[in-house]
Enzyme design. Structure first.
Site, PDB file in Angstrom:
ATOM      1  N   GLU A 100       0.823  -1.204   0.183  1.00 44.36           N
ATOM      2  CA  GLU A 100       0.308   0.104   0.039  1.00 44.36           C
ATOM      3  C   GLU A 100       0.920   1.269   0.018  1.00 44.36           C
ATOM      4  O   GLU A 100       1.851   1.221   0.580  1.00 44.36           O
ATOM      5  CB  GLU A 100      -0.854  -0.090   1.188  1.00 44.36           C
ATOM      6  CG  GLU A 100      -2.259  -0.380   0.982  1.00 44.36           C
ATOM      7  CD  GLU A 100      -3.124   0.765   0.177  1.00 44.36           C
ATOM      8  OE1 GLU A 100      -2.561   1.389  -0.511  1.00 44.36           O
ATOM      9  OE2 GLU A 100      -4.340   0.685   0.242  1.00 44.36           O
ATOM     10  N   ASP A 104      -4.090   4.948   6.251  1.00 44.29           N
ATOM     11  CA  ASP A 104      -4.661   6.324   7.081  1.00 44.29           C
ATOM     12  C   ASP A 104      -5.496   5.881   8.286  1.00 44.29           C
ATOM     13  O   ASP A 104      -5.028   5.232   9.390  1.00 44.29           O
ATOM     14  CB  ASP A 104      -5.442   7.161   6.093  1.00 44.29           C
ATOM     15  CG  ASP A 104      -5.676   8.541   6.531  1.00 44.29           C
ATOM     16  OD1 ASP A 104      -5.462   8.759   7.605  1.00 44.29           O
ATOM     17  OD2 ASP A 104      -6.317   9.398   5.724  1.00 44.29           O
ATOM     18  N   PHE A 153      -1.778  15.891   5.207  1.00 42.08           N
ATOM     19  CA  PHE A 153      -2.254  15.424   3.853  1.00 42.08           C
ATOM     20  C   PHE A 153      -0.808  15.433   3.004  1.00 42.08           C
ATOM     21  O   PHE A 153      -0.257  16.583   3.202  1.00 42.08           O
ATOM     22  CB  PHE A 153      -3.059  16.085   3.450  1.00 42.08           C
ATOM     23  CG  PHE A 153      -3.808  15.535   2.043  1.00 42.08           C
ATOM     24  CD1 PHE A 153      -4.530  14.517   1.952  1.00 42.08           C
ATOM     25  CD2 PHE A 153      -3.307  16.044   0.661  1.00 42.08           C
ATOM     26  CE1 PHE A 153      -4.981  13.941   0.859  1.00 42.08           C
ATOM     27  CE2 PHE A 153      -3.664  15.502  -0.319  1.00 42.08           C
ATOM     28  CZ  PHE A 153      -4.579  14.152  -0.417  1.00 42.08           C
TER      29      PHE A 153
HETATM   30  P1  IMP Z   1      -7.944   4.776   4.788  1.00 46.11           P
HETATM   31  O1  IMP Z   1      -9.061   3.751   4.281  1.00 46.11           O
HETATM   32  O2  IMP Z   1      -8.411   6.112   5.688  1.00 46.11           O
HETATM   33  O3  IMP Z   1      -6.721   4.195   5.407  1.00 46.11           O
HETATM   34  O4  IMP Z   1      -7.219   5.395   3.579  1.00 46.11           O
HETATM   35  C1  IMP Z   1      -6.469   4.912   2.571  1.00 46.11           C
HETATM   36  C2  IMP Z   1      -6.405   5.268   1.514  1.00 46.11           C
HETATM   37  O5  IMP Z   1      -6.732   6.970   1.322  1.00 46.11           O
HETATM   38  C3  IMP Z   1      -5.145   5.606   0.997  1.00 46.11           C
HETATM   39  O6  IMP Z   1      -4.845   4.354   0.051  1.00 46.11           O
HETATM   40  C4  IMP Z   1      -5.068   6.665  -0.077  1.00 46.11           C
HETATM   41  O7  IMP Z   1      -5.355   6.482  -1.468  1.00 46.11           O
HETATM   42  C5  IMP Z   1      -5.898   7.661   0.432  1.00 46.11           C
HETATM   43  N1  IMP Z   1      -4.893   8.401   1.593  1.00 46.11           N
HETATM   44  C6  IMP Z   1      -4.937   8.643   2.852  1.00 46.11           C
HETATM   45  N2  IMP Z   1      -4.311   9.681   3.240  1.00 46.11           N
HETATM   46  C7  IMP Z   1      -3.644  10.091   2.281  1.00 46.11           C
HETATM   47  C8  IMP Z   1      -2.753  11.267   1.874  1.00 46.11           C
HETATM   48  O8  IMP Z   1      -2.311  11.906   3.062  1.00 46.11           O
HETATM   49  N3  IMP Z   1      -2.727  11.647   0.960  1.00 46.11           N
HETATM   50  C9  IMP Z   1      -3.198  11.310  -0.162  1.00 46.11           C
HETATM   51  N4  IMP Z   1      -3.854  10.271  -0.057  1.00 46.11           N
HETATM   52  C10 IMP Z   1      -4.259   9.678   1.096  1.00 46.11           C
HETATM   53 MG    MG Z   2      -4.295   3.695  -1.696  1.00 41.52          MG
END
Ligand code: IMP
Ligand code: MG
Length: 177
Positions: A100, A104, A153
């Site tokens: 990955e 996040d 971000f």
């Molecule tokens: P999660 O489901 O919240 O863990 O988010 C996962 C997805 O959100 C990642 O695979 C990224 O595509 C996107 N994402 C999360 N944080 C960021 C960031 O800081 N910049 C760009 N994309 C992010």
């Molecule tokens: Mg992703």
């Protein structure tokens, strides 16, 4: 400083430091999986650069396959997770490492992990280039992490802001306006 759409981003992790870290992860994996049946499952789109660089430094036999999921819009996680598509490799009884770009909240990884685990791999681990521990509330934290970062971000090295910025070699963080 780089400008993407309406936002400005400042340098956060330099290309050289990313490359050094990715090689370290690759060497670690090459040792740990030397006598295993290693298959990388890279999550598109964000992990393409990480997956590519990592593979180049893997020194043992391995395969790679790609899956796709979409759960993110703008600068805040929407919490929405689409279905996983594209798995065309038999992973049953094999040693899987999910690749990955970033973990996040962990919602996306919950989905990916549960889906892949249903095919009964021999082992299932997660390698993520970036990890935001302060934002994480999921069930499956990454086993291997390039960099743990604060809840900010970031773009570059595969990561996008509304689909742009993936091409940047370094990682940049959003500049507060
Ligand atoms: P999660 O489901 O919240 O863990 O988010 C996962 C997805 O959100 C990642 O695979 C990224 O595509 C996107 N994402 C999360 N944080 C960021 C960031 O800081 N910049 C760009 N994309 C992010
Ligand atoms: Mg992703």
């Amino acid at each position: 400083m780089v400008h993407i759409h309406d936002r400005s981003f400042e340098i956060y992790l330099k290309s050289e430091d990313i490359q050094t870290k990715v090689k370290e992860l690759a060497h670690q994996i090459s040792q740990t999986y030397a006598d295993k049946d290693l298959v990388f499952i890279a999550v598109l789109n964000g992990s393409f650069m990480f997956a590519s660089d990592l593979m180049k430094s893997i020194s043992i036999p391995c395969e790679i396959s790609f899956v796709k999921v979409s759960s993110y819009q703008g600068t805040n996680s929407s919490g929405r997770v689409d279905e996983l598509i594209g798995l065309n490799t038999n992973i049953q009884g094999r040693d899987i490492i999910i690749l990955e770009d970033i973990v996040d909240t962990g919602i996306t990884m919950n989905k990916i992990y549960t889906y892949l685990n249903s095919f009964e791999p021999a082992s299932l681990k997660i390698a993520s280039m970036l990890y935001k521990p302060d934002a994480f509330s999921g069930k499956h934290a990454p086993d291997l992490v390039g960099f743990s970062i604060p809840n900010e971000f970031v773009v570059g090295y595969g990561l996008d802001y509304n689909e742009q910025g993936r091409n940047l070699e370094s990682i940049y963080k959003l500049k507060e306006s």
